[in-house]
Design an enzyme around this catalytic site. Sequence first.
Site, PDB file in Angstrom:
ATOM      1  N   HIS A   1       1.496  -5.181  -3.315  1.00 34.13           N
ATOM      2  CA  HIS A   1       2.337  -5.201  -1.740  1.00 34.13           C
ATOM      3  C   HIS A   1       3.301  -4.854  -1.756  1.00 34.13           C
ATOM      4  O   HIS A   1       3.999  -5.590  -2.411  1.00 34.13           O
ATOM      5  CB  HIS A   1       1.005  -5.780  -1.329  1.00 34.13           C
ATOM      6  CG  HIS A   1       2.050  -7.771  -1.523  1.00 34.13           C
ATOM      7  ND1 HIS A   1       3.115  -7.866  -1.435  1.00 34.13           N
ATOM      8  CD2 HIS A   1       0.906  -8.608  -2.479  1.00 34.13           C
ATOM      9  CE1 HIS A   1       2.564  -9.352  -1.614  1.00 34.13           C
ATOM     10  NE2 HIS A   1       1.235  -9.948  -2.375  1.00 34.13           N
TER      11      HIS A   1
ATOM     12  N   GLU B   1      -5.783 -11.975  -4.224  1.00 34.37           N
ATOM     13  CA  GLU B   1      -4.490 -12.850  -5.010  1.00 34.37           C
ATOM     14  C   GLU B   1      -5.594 -14.243  -6.119  1.00 34.37           C
ATOM     15  O   GLU B   1      -6.247 -14.770  -5.592  1.00 34.37           O
ATOM     16  CB  GLU B   1      -3.133 -13.210  -4.205  1.00 34.37           C
ATOM     17  CG  GLU B   1      -2.276 -13.813  -5.543  1.00 34.37           C
ATOM     18  CD  GLU B   1      -1.856 -13.013  -6.668  1.00 34.37           C
ATOM     19  OE1 GLU B   1      -2.132 -12.799  -7.217  1.00 34.37           O
ATOM     20  OE2 GLU B   1      -0.489 -12.479  -6.490  1.00 34.37           O
TER      21      GLU B   1
END
Length: 413
Positions: free
Chosen positions: A201, A275
């Site tokens: 990202h 994550e």
Amino acid sequence: MLGISFDAVYASSLQRASQTAALVVETLRSQTPNLPDPICQDTLKEISLPLWEGLSFEAAETKYPTEYKAWRQQPEAFCMQLPKDQDSGDGETEAFYPMRELYQRAQEFWQALLPNHAGQTILVVAHSAINRALISVALDIGPEKHNQLDQANCCISVLNFSGTLGDKVQIESMNLTSHMGQPLPPMRKTHRGPRMLLVRHGETDWNRDKRFQGQRDIPLNDNGRAQGAKAAEFLKAIPIDAAVSSSMLRPKETAELILQHHPGLDLRLEDGLREIGHGEWEGMLEADIEAGYPGLLQQWQDAPETVQMPGGENLQEVWQRAIAAWKAIVAAHSGSDTPKTVLVTAHDAVNKAILCHVLGFEPNQFWTFKQGNGAVSVIDYPDGVGSPPVLKAMNITTHLTAGIFDQTAAGAL
């Protein structure tokens, strides 16, 4: 590579590499007039294949089918029977193992070079097989995984050594080809399985501040959105057949920016790609963590596989869920008549786990791969989910900056 101040240049003694090195040096001297001439070395010569030299791949496969199959599928056992005495004509042969000899030379090169160039930037110009051997030896990988790395003509790879051979090494990037007009390295002609585009990202404010974010759902900042737009432009001409993202906001936003150039594709969200959960560390800076958990941050940096995040996850837990999700995505896009290209957007720790999985690494090698915000990595499965994956390119950030080095935020996960 203009703008990089090289301290020395090494090249294979074979003409195709030495000439390439000379051309590079000639160009670089416009900015670095004192750059020394390339040092040509036999240790950097391409793999020796005495029985095949001058043959096409097809001819070699036809004439030496057993050896060719071993070269492709069991490189560590690949053997050629060479005449013991060329002049005697008695028919006696001896075994020659090209890969073993190649990897021995790669080891000798690093052992000689590294102690003499601590803290310096060195350019090495060689060939496909020896470059793969150099990368493998640096990472303590044997020839059995030789065909799981790719090196295109005139590609650029960046390795950061912390000391001599055997000390920690980070791959900053591998097999960059965009400077030659090829955004991504080409697939092999025999490729049938999926091509996976693994993207981290874009930047968040917490990345910029070096604040641990973990599973806090922090959005992209303005620079992160700009990085996503640049990744979108970089991948604009690449046909994408499917897209999967971590269910968290920052990779989802990144994927949506990329998919603006690929209308009609649905973005599937996958919780397994979230994550790492930093637990009590989330929202904290490194100084805060050291004050509250003395020594644990250093342990995370030195031996990450031994750390249980307070109130969060450990790497083994991340490994299990991320790799399970990855395998399911690969399987879902295997078995088609034509290769599918699949976009996967996720996070630093998750991407590192996936890249480690590709080369068979364990959590103790977590820090081997760098993953910049907005970076693209390419993993091919030549024969689908059951085949050994090929790391075609890693941590491409050339679409984000003018140079070859990753200049994205070195922030926390």
